[in-house]
Design a protein around this motif. Sequence first.
Motif: not given
Length: 984
Positions: A94-106, A122-128
């Motif tokens: 419950g403490r290992c908080v992460v986020t997420a990415r959408l990206s574009r590669l060429q 965006d997308w804050c995620q508290q659990f695994s």
Amino acid sequence: MNIEFAPDGRIFVAEKAGRIKVFDSIADPTPTLFADLSVNVHNQNDRGFLGLALHPDFPTQPYVYVLYTYDAPPGQVAPVWNDNCSAIGGANGGRCVVTARLSRLQAAGDVMTGTEEVLLHDWCQQFSSHSIGDLHFGADGMLYVTAGDGASFNVVDYGQLGTPVNPCADPPGGTMAPPTAEGGALRSQDVRTSADPTGLDGSLLRLDPLTGAAAAGNPAAASADPNTRRIIAHGLRNPYRFAMRPGTGEVWLGDVGWATWEEINRLTNPTARVTNFGWPCFEGTARHGGYDGANVNICEGLYTAGGQSGPHYAYQHTEKVVAGETCPSGGSSISGMAFYPTSGGDYPASYQGAVFFADYTRDCIWAMRPAAPGGVPDAANRQTFVAAASNPVDLAIGPGGDLYYADAAGTIKRIRYFSGNQPPNAVLVAAPTTGHGPLTVDFDAGQSTDPDPADEGLLRYEWDFTADGTVDARTPTATYTYPPGGPYTARLRVLDTLDAADTQTVEIQAGNTPPEAFVDAPAAGTTFAVGDTISFAGHATDPELGDLPAAALRWRLLQYHCYTLDNCHIHTVQEWNGVAAASFPAPDHEYPSYLELVLTATDSGGLSATSTRRIDPRTVDLTFNSNPPGLQVAVGSTVQTTPFTRTVIQGSQNSVSGVTPQSAGGTAYVYAAWSDAGAQTHVIVAPTTPKTYTATFVRQRLPQSQLKVRSVDSQETTGPPTNALDGNPATHWHTQWVAADPKHPHQITLDLGATYSVTGLSYLPRQNSTNGRIARYEVLVSTDGTNWGTPVAKGTWPNGTVEQTVTFAGKTGRYVRLRALSEVAGRAWTTAAELNVAVAQRVPRVTMKVRSADSQETVGENGRATNVLDGNTATYWHTQWQAAAPAHPHEIQLDLGRAGSVSCVYYRPRQNSANGRIADYEVYTSTDGTNWGTPAATGTWLNNTAEQNACFSARTARYIRLRALSEVAGKPWTSAAEIGVIGR
């Protein structure tokens, strides 16, 4: 984890740790590393690099889109955790908080050029678990993206977990508590709470692929909130994989469930409206017991207003997807989805337009085929396509129309169809494959087979022992001696009578033997409680090299998630590379489950050996009771009737709720207290010794503000009867005593404001004196305030200040009368500090519909089945009699509008005649309207005009079926003036 086929024949493969590899074709054995994003990717448990898509015009538009868990909390820069959250309690602490990415590669050829272009972070995620999901381009050229809710998979999570609590700062912020909580899994409903900024968890987005902003035409395009504009569907738990239906704009999403249901959700028109698929308030078609029990406003509002969309197809964890198949049941996690083209391809025409879906836990792939080629896949038209698939995590249609799948073990498999001759299946057995040189190896192809009977016994064999292109032997078995060195590749080619072939290879090392791996700690038999620090250590030795360095060691911590003790699937919790020793906190998980440490040692020649250590949890039994007994409480994801016992892991978190309100035996109850002094919904940390938890309930009461005093026989001007409804125990109703002392009986009549099934009355005696406290009493109930009948309850109350409650079988009425027959000391007065009335909650008529009736009269009179829900006792349903009089049984089915807990059916007979009044009856319930099981209640009703009931132990249902087996006078008709249901 993800496979994408480019129009030019190349295959792009995403690895969970963050690498993208490119194969020139399906025959290319040596991929090129396109990009390595592993520094940014958080690769732990179910988090990682999960989504991959190519621009529809690739390679003309040379863009590769990636979706991954970002190794940092909101506002921070990766890497923060470096794929290791052990120092803060692990990824599920419950403490290992992460986020997420959408990206574009060429792309520039087979490699990435330039830098990662972040389109959305965006997308804050508290659990695994329930991490980021999938992405695909639609036929409209827009980019579609999914993500999970980022919440706990162990407990009911509304934002109350973690240290600090609510680290994702879900609104309204700070510590979360029902009913106003909006965090945890409720993030999936965040778009409905427009007063605060919208998060993207648990949603499907439709984006402009150039900018990551909301695509033009999105249904919420007018919103001021940019995330609200992006969302086209929400109410999803873990939409790990989805697919676009060819030739349409439809999106089909696989949503991984908790303990009961897996869903395939169909979004037919992404731009028509924002669609709510119901999670966490609903799972499958029913209310989710855990979140329903938490009584949070977000779900209660959805239960009242409705509007959620049910799945196109859902399967229960305990049931087979296809009857009689070899695929197991019990565990489930839907993990892949792909549509077969509507034309072309090598598969039979019946697969055109079919949707394939996979389950990682069951190791199976199914096909849902349309009724006609190219039509909408029919949920009833399912078949097992591949049994014993190996942990499928993504499905894709590749060259030639074949179905491909990626498995979690790191391979990609192809499923081919042959309309004519089929190739053989080559099986190569070699022993030994390692040893000191020169090394003599025995080869055997005798287990090779061919699916065509005509080729049985006619297979041909070609051995190439050094992969130099020369056939060295043509017999089923052969022997070859390798000089010191290698590695060498031996190749077997098996051909049938039409020269269709299959090839297998094996690597031979002459002069090298595998090392041995040893787990030194923890010791065999070690057990754990959640949060325990488990230290591990190991070493490896090699016959040629001696002791191997730590760099040769790789550790994996596996979590076996089990549904029975021998039916498990595996999650990789964490990995350590190049270390001889480390430690980790024992993770929380539902039971049954256990841990396994896997040590792999690899020598300089690439040979490896593995050693494992199983670590079992220490468990404890938690028993749940209720007062009164037999009521329901929610523990984790499920609701059960007490008493029951759960085995859990010591130190584990377990969410519990006293389900409120609920009905049992026709009586409505509300939660009062837990024996551990916890809130109605709270989290229990499992102790080390067995413990019992008891939830206390009281009968449901109407708000005093809704009640009115209709009349009293006597009152003192300083003690008006309204004092009995003011919520203040210091004031009271008192009969006259200044000018006169009228004798008993005294009475007070209450108007409930509407008609209810009344089940009890509560009386709080005068607090500051014994004067007027009621001794003997009667309670009466009336529908019209004029006709009272016999008392529903009577007795004697003790002389004290404690509230007294009298309960009785539910009786329909709007008016309740309390008659005081005597006073505790024989005096003439009566007093009451507070009064209240308990009622059974009925499903509102406006939410119910008549689903069907076997017969109804519409010629001789208005005897339509809908009359039973019009609130008018003068109208009634009557089976046909004008043209024909079909014999019993007769039946009527009601749709309650949504699934809930039901416990009684109320039947008001026809009022103006005995014709058709039901005698013998059966009541059935169903969640799907198809499977009814055995009757919930049976019995015989009386021949009169009074409302009658059939009550039973509370059960979850959406549909009610009342079957009339006979009529009071033996006639073939059935009639009913009104039908009601007690439920919530």
